[in-house]
Design a protein around this motif. Structure first.
Motif: not given
Length: 393
Positions: A96-100, A326-327, A355-356
């Motif tokens: 996933p691109a949206n992750t820590y 986050h994040y 989202l960032a």
């Protein structure tokens, strides 16, 4: 749940008070630490054996291998697959691109190529409709992240893994105790899973800690050796490994807290449902509400529109409420990956990037009171709709 009456005089509400979380089970934790100190055996002893057995039973796997932290847990999974000949440097892992960033670090640390896929805007988790288009003959695995404590697994992801013979590696760092609708616990759904016991997690140690769960005996044995200098027996080294072990004190503490994980997660769910029922501000969007068993609410993310996320963060801080973004910089935008071959030219991932700029996590945890939650909601609902928009950072 009715809106609680709140006291106009507020004390500071932290994003998460680790001191208060520890105090919930403080007597048992102190006893466990003292037991280890007095026993005089501090690594690879009975406490590790007991916690690994109990955590494997809780997750529903045959094996659990403790290690130093959650990042190492993921690193060792991919490294073990390379040692076993399942993967080789240069192979691709869908993530996933949206992750820590830790999920991606574990891939690149092993010379593997991350293939970043956007999330669904309404779930914030990996969009399974976008996976098949990026699968190539070099794709060997999907790294699935149960981000925020939400179950990210779908039957379609399982079907794609079977169709293309892909390993499914779960990043379960934020989802201890989360379940799929069929009752399987996250961390037991894929071929292997990495878990973090960082103090702020739902199951948190008093320092760093991590573990791998799997039903694959060969994989578990390889990981245990890799995390112990590469040694399967003393002074005999099969692999060029590292020192990445879970110490006895942390194992003992985790074994205490594991007994209360379901209870602590239930309080998180009650807090989350209060947020869902009572937040009422047109600037704010909440991710889709999942069935209760499919979200353990490690975090409670909200999406703040109109460039006003930072203004809401500052407003809440000024009113004695702690929040965290986050994040705020997406992984593919980080300097460490600016010159990576998989990111040249730099990826354009508009959902992840939005989202960032717009995500804000509200206070949630086993020690927050419902009166404090009501105070947070009251402030959010009063947040000025006419704050001057700020350009994304």
């Amino acid at each position: 749940m009715p809106l609680l009456q709140v006291d106009s005089k507020m004390n500071y509400i932290p994003f998460l008070s680790l001191k208060d979380v520890t105090a919930l089970h403080g007597a048992e934790i102190n006893e466990a630490v003292s037991r280890v100190v007095n026993d005089g055996w501090y690594l690879q002893g009975r406490e590790n054996e007991q916690f690994e057995r109990h955590y494997a039973e809780f997750i529903g796997t045959k094996y659990c291998v403790g290690c130093a932290n959650g990042l190492d847990a993921l690193i060792w999974i991919f490294r073990a697959y390379i040692e076993m000949g399942v993967m080789q440097p240069g192979d691709e892992v869908i993530v996933p691109a949206n992750t820590y960033i830790a999920t991606i670090l574990a891939i690149t640390e092993n010379g593997l190529k991350p293939v970043l896929v956007e999330p669904r805007p309404n779930t914030l988790e990996l969009d399974d409709d976008k996976i098949e288009t990026v699968i190539t003959p070099h794709t060997k695995a999907i790294a699935l992240v149960h981000l925020y404590g939400r179950n990210a697994y779908t039957d379609k992801i399982g079907e794609l893994c079977r169709k293309y013979n892909l390993k499914l590696v779960e990043d379960n760092a934020q989802a201890h105790g989360c379940k799929h609708f069929d009752g399987r616990v996250t961390g037991s759904i894929g071929d292997a899973a990495g878990h973090s016991f960082y103090p702020g997690k739902n199951l948190g140690a008093l320092g760093d800690g991590g573990a791998v769960t799997t039903n694959d005996e060969e994989l578990a044995n390889a990981i245990r050796a890799l995390a112990n200098y590469g040694s399967q027996r003393k002074y005999v080294f099969k692999y060029t490994g590292r020192n990445s072990r879970l110490d006895e004190i942390q194992a003992a503490v985790l074994d205490v807290k594991l007994k209360y994980l379901v209870e602590d997660n239930q309080h998180r769910k009650e807090v989350a449902h209060y947020y869902y029922e009572h937040i009422n501000n047109p600037l704010i969007t909440l991710p889709d509400l999942l069935p209760n068993e499919q979200n353990v609410y490690h975090l409670f993310p909200i999406i703040v529109a109109g460039g006003r996320r930072d203004a809401l963060h500052d407003y809440l801080e000024q009113n004695e409420v702690g929040t965290v973004c986050h994040y705020p910089i997406a992984s593919h935008k980080q300097e460490c990956y600016a010159k990576a071959d998989w990111n040249d030219p730099q990826l354009s991932l508009p959902i992840t990037e939005r989202l960032a700029d717009e995500e804000l996590s509200l206070p949630i945890g086993p020690s927050i009171t419902m009166e404090e939650v009501a105070q947070v909601v009251g402030l959010i609902n009063k947040f000025c709709r006419h704050v001057t928009p700020q350009p994304p950072s």
